[in-house]
Design a protein around this motif. Sequence first.
Motif, PDB file in Angstrom:
ATOM      1  N   HIS A  94       8.749  -8.758  32.619  1.00  0.00           N
ATOM      2  CA  HIS A  94       7.511  -9.334  33.145  1.00  0.00           C
ATOM      3  C   HIS A  94       7.361 -10.804  32.739  1.00  0.00           C
ATOM      4  O   HIS A  94       8.024 -11.285  31.813  1.00  0.00           O
ATOM      5  N   ASN A  95       6.474 -11.492  33.422  1.00  0.00           N
ATOM      6  CA  ASN A  95       6.339 -12.935  33.226  1.00  0.00           C
ATOM      7  C   ASN A  95       5.590 -13.339  31.966  1.00  0.00           C
ATOM      8  O   ASN A  95       5.422 -14.527  31.697  1.00  0.00           O
ATOM      9  N   ARG A  96       5.170 -12.362  31.158  1.00  0.00           N
ATOM     10  CA  ARG A  96       4.478 -12.686  29.911  1.00  0.00           C
ATOM     11  C   ARG A  96       5.344 -12.453  28.677  1.00  0.00           C
ATOM     12  O   ARG A  96       4.898 -12.678  27.555  1.00  0.00           O
ATOM     13  N   LYS A  97       6.563 -12.013  28.888  1.00  0.00           N
ATOM     14  CA  LYS A  97       7.458 -11.779  27.744  1.00  0.00           C
ATOM     15  C   LYS A  97       7.871 -13.120  27.147  1.00  0.00           C
ATOM     16  O   LYS A  97       8.272 -14.036  27.857  1.00  0.00           O
ATOM     17  N   LYS A  98       7.794 -13.220  25.816  1.00  0.00           N
ATOM     18  CA  LYS A  98       7.972 -14.514  25.157  1.00  0.00           C
ATOM     19  C   LYS A  98       9.401 -14.798  24.711  1.00  0.00           C
ATOM     20  O   LYS A  98       9.799 -15.963  24.609  1.00  0.00           O
ATOM     21  N   ASP A  99      10.172 -13.768  24.392  1.00  0.00           N
ATOM     22  CA  ASP A  99      11.527 -14.007  23.884  1.00  0.00           C
ATOM     23  C   ASP A  99      12.572 -13.775  24.969  1.00  0.00           C
ATOM     24  O   ASP A  99      12.385 -12.969  25.875  1.00  0.00           O
ATOM     25  N   ALA A 100      13.673 -14.511  24.876  1.00  0.00           N
ATOM     26  CA  ALA A 100      14.774 -14.368  25.830  1.00  0.00           C
ATOM     27  C   ALA A 100      16.083 -14.769  25.141  1.00  0.00           C
ATOM     28  O   ALA A 100      16.105 -15.757  24.416  1.00  0.00           O
ATOM     29  N   PRO A 101      17.171 -14.020  25.396  1.00  0.00           N
ATOM     30  CA  PRO A 101      17.210 -12.740  26.103  1.00  0.00           C
ATOM     31  C   PRO A 101      16.406 -11.670  25.349  1.00  0.00           C
ATOM     32  O   PRO A 101      16.057 -11.861  24.185  1.00  0.00           O
ATOM     33  N   SER A 102      16.161 -10.582  25.993  1.00  0.00           N
ATOM     34  CA  SER A 102      15.411  -9.504  25.351  1.00  0.00           C
ATOM     35  C   SER A 102      16.187  -8.949  24.167  1.00  0.00           C
ATOM     36  O   SER A 102      17.426  -9.033  24.110  1.00  0.00           O
ATOM     37  N   GLY A 103      15.454  -8.371  23.239  1.00  0.00           N
ATOM     38  CA  GLY A 103      16.109  -7.758  22.090  1.00  0.00           C
ATOM     39  C   GLY A 103      17.039  -6.639  22.499  1.00  0.00           C
ATOM     40  O   GLY A 103      18.096  -6.430  21.895  1.00  0.00           O
ATOM     41  N   THR A 104      16.671  -5.921  23.560  1.00  0.00           N
ATOM     42  CA  THR A 104      17.523  -4.844  24.056  1.00  0.00           C
ATOM     43  C   THR A 104      18.837  -5.387  24.614  1.00  0.00           C
ATOM     44  O   THR A 104      19.914  -4.846  24.341  1.00  0.00           O
ATOM     45  N   ALA A 105      18.755  -6.482  25.392  1.00  0.00           N
ATOM     46  CA  ALA A 105      19.966  -7.081  25.958  1.00  0.00           C
ATOM     47  C   ALA A 105      20.909  -7.529  24.849  1.00  0.00           C
ATOM     48  O   ALA A 105      22.129  -7.321  24.920  1.00  0.00           O
ATOM     49  N   ILE A 106      20.350  -8.147  23.830  1.00  0.00           N
ATOM     50  CA  ILE A 106      21.169  -8.610  22.706  1.00  0.00           C
ATOM     51  C   ILE A 106      21.840  -7.422  22.013  1.00  0.00           C
ATOM     52  O   ILE A 106      23.034  -7.455  21.698  1.00  0.00           O
ATOM     53  N   LYS A 107      21.069  -6.359  21.800  1.00  0.00           N
ATOM     54  CA  LYS A 107      21.618  -5.173  21.132  1.00  0.00           C
ATOM     55  C   LYS A 107      22.746  -4.555  21.952  1.00  0.00           C
ATOM     56  O   LYS A 107      23.796  -4.180  21.410  1.00  0.00           O
ATOM     57  N   HIS A 126       0.807  -1.223   0.000  1.00  0.00           N
ATOM     58  CA  HIS A 126       0.000   0.000   0.000  1.00  0.00           C
ATOM     59  C   HIS A 126       0.841   1.275   0.000  1.00  0.00           C
ATOM     60  O   HIS A 126       0.291   2.378  -0.137  1.00  0.00           O
ATOM     61  N   GLY A 127       2.148   1.139   0.230  1.00  0.00           N
ATOM     62  CA  GLY A 127       3.024   2.307   0.243  1.00  0.00           C
ATOM     63  C   GLY A 127       3.005   3.103   1.531  1.00  0.00           C
ATOM     64  O   GLY A 127       3.383   4.283   1.552  1.00  0.00           O
ATOM     65  N   ASN A 128       2.591   2.472   2.641  1.00  0.00           N
ATOM     66  CA  ASN A 128       2.551   3.173   3.933  1.00  0.00           C
ATOM     67  C   ASN A 128       3.844   2.974   4.709  1.00  0.00           C
ATOM     68  O   ASN A 128       4.359   1.855   4.782  1.00  0.00           O
ATOM     69  N   PRO A 129       4.376   4.014   5.333  1.00  0.00           N
ATOM     70  CA  PRO A 129       5.535   3.844   6.221  1.00  0.00           C
ATOM     71  C   PRO A 129       5.137   3.020   7.440  1.00  0.00           C
ATOM     72  O   PRO A 129       3.951   2.973   7.808  1.00  0.00           O
ATOM     73  N   ALA A 130       6.122   2.403   8.086  1.00  0.00           N
ATOM     74  CA  ALA A 130       5.812   1.583   9.261  1.00  0.00           C
ATOM     75  C   ALA A 130       6.952   1.628  10.269  1.00  0.00           C
ATOM     76  O   ALA A 130       8.129   1.596   9.905  1.00  0.00           O
ATOM     77  N   VAL A 131       6.570   1.697  11.554  1.00  0.00           N
ATOM     78  CA  VAL A 131       7.504   1.655  12.683  1.00  0.00           C
ATOM     79  C   VAL A 131       7.278   0.341  13.421  1.00  0.00           C
ATOM     80  O   VAL A 131       6.143   0.023  13.790  1.00  0.00           O
ATOM     81  N   ILE A 132       8.353  -0.407  13.661  1.00  0.00           N
ATOM     82  CA  ILE A 132       8.256  -1.709  14.323  1.00  0.00           C
ATOM     83  C   ILE A 132       9.095  -1.692  15.599  1.00  0.00           C
ATOM     84  O   ILE A 132      10.283  -1.364  15.576  1.00  0.00           O
ATOM     85  N   GLY A 133       8.459  -2.067  16.708  1.00  0.00           N
ATOM     86  CA  GLY A 133       9.176  -2.162  17.979  1.00  0.00           C
ATOM     87  C   GLY A 133       9.218  -3.582  18.506  1.00  0.00           C
ATOM     88  O   GLY A 133       9.594  -3.807  19.653  1.00  0.00           O
ATOM     89  N   THR A 134       8.841  -4.534  17.675  1.00  0.00           N
ATOM     90  CA  THR A 134       8.790  -5.943  18.070  1.00  0.00           C
ATOM     91  C   THR A 134      10.188  -6.498  18.306  1.00  0.00           C
ATOM     92  O   THR A 134      11.114  -6.202  17.548  1.00  0.00           O
ATOM     93  N   THR A 135      10.340  -7.331  19.331  1.00  0.00           N
ATOM     94  CA  THR A 135      11.609  -8.006  19.594  1.00  0.00           C
ATOM     95  C   THR A 135      11.493  -9.480  19.233  1.00  0.00           C
ATOM     96  O   THR A 135      10.409  -9.982  18.954  1.00  0.00           O
ATOM     97  N   GLY A 136      12.626 -10.170  19.228  1.00  0.00           N
ATOM     98  CA  GLY A 136      12.632 -11.599  18.958  1.00  0.00           C
ATOM     99  C   GLY A 136      12.649 -11.950  17.488  1.00  0.00           C
ATOM    100  O   GLY A 136      12.447 -13.116  17.125  1.00  0.00           O
ATOM    101  N   VAL A 176      24.995 -13.175  29.199  1.00  0.00           N
ATOM    102  CA  VAL A 176      23.723 -12.455  29.212  1.00  0.00           C
ATOM    103  C   VAL A 176      22.699 -13.349  29.897  1.00  0.00           C
ATOM    104  O   VAL A 176      22.305 -14.383  29.353  1.00  0.00           O
ATOM    105  N   GLN A 177      22.297 -12.996  31.090  1.00  0.00           N
ATOM    106  CA  GLN A 177      21.386 -13.820  31.875  1.00  0.00           C
ATOM    107  C   GLN A 177      19.982 -13.201  31.910  1.00  0.00           C
ATOM    108  O   GLN A 177      19.837 -11.976  31.902  1.00  0.00           O
ATOM    109  N   THR A 178      18.968 -14.062  31.977  1.00  0.00           N
ATOM    110  CA  THR A 178      17.577 -13.638  31.865  1.00  0.00           C
ATOM    111  C   THR A 178      16.792 -13.944  33.133  1.00  0.00           C
ATOM    112  O   THR A 178      16.866 -15.053  33.659  1.00  0.00           O
ATOM    113  N   LEU A 179      16.049 -12.962  33.612  1.00  0.00           N
ATOM    114  CA  LEU A 179      15.113 -13.144  34.721  1.00  0.00           C
ATOM    115  C   LEU A 179      13.718 -12.740  34.257  1.00  0.00           C
ATOM    116  O   LEU A 179      13.568 -11.777  33.503  1.00  0.00           O
ATOM    117  N   ARG A 180      12.694 -13.488  34.693  1.00  0.00           N
ATOM    118  CA  ARG A 180      11.313 -13.194  34.322  1.00  0.00           C
ATOM    119  C   ARG A 180      10.419 -13.256  35.557  1.00  0.00           C
ATOM    120  O   ARG A 180      10.498 -14.211  36.335  1.00  0.00           O
TER     121      ARG A 180
END
Length: 259
Positions: free
Chosen positions: A150-163, A85-95, A198-202
């Motif tokens: 939080h306990n509902r986050k699906k990916d680990a480690p977080s995208g931020t931690a990896i970055k 459709h030619g629309n710009p898009a911003v994505i904040g999804t991790t994983g 890189v260690q993960t806690l949830r």
Amino acid sequence: MSCKVIIMGAGGRMGGTLVRLARAGGDFELAGVVERPDRLGEVQSLGYPAAGNLDALLPQAPGAVIIDFTAPEASVDMARTAKRHGNPAVIGTTGLTPEQQEELRSIARDVPLFWSPNMSVGVNVLLKVLPELARMLGPAYDLEMFEVHHNRKKDAPSGTAIKLAQCLAEARGWDYDKVRNYGREGIIGARPVEEIGVQTLRGGDVVGEHTVFFFGPGERVEVTHRAHSRDTFAQGALRAAKWLAGQKPGRLYGMADMF
């Protein structure tokens, strides 16, 4: 001039935050919301165009910037639709997998596309500061990190931690995939010099916390970022949407480009 935005997953936690802030801010016009067909009733009461399918909504909102914090496959599918459709898009999804990231880069050649695993201004300042800190402290300081969500986050480690860990590896001249360590157990021997743990806690409702450790001889340096509210990420995404509306396609944009 206001920026038209469409919010994906408007009935979710991040989607709801984005809707609230977009409605409150005079710089944005909420052109529509998208939610799964089985949850569409939850967002139709907002009083904005609502659809269970992005394809059905975009013809009513030419040029509107789509904002998506849903799930990896859903976000990539959204980007494909945005391209049609030619629309710009911003994505904040991790994983996102490397293959999914590569597809986004390909799509970005044809439509303005912005992706960041963390829209926080503070985290993106850390991405600039941490490599310099690693270089100044030198190789005698071991690099480690933990992240809490939080306990509902699906990916680990977080995208931020990896970055964050990737920027440290680059500062040391290391191949991140060879030096990363996401877990230790048993008799593993001495810690290698070229390693980033890189260690993960949830648990609970923690929005996001990341701590980087520089363990050196006789001392350690800790750098911590704590997100107190999802508003932090939503505000960054809306800021990115307004910026992206004036950009041309060509490459996958990120927070560093906007700054």
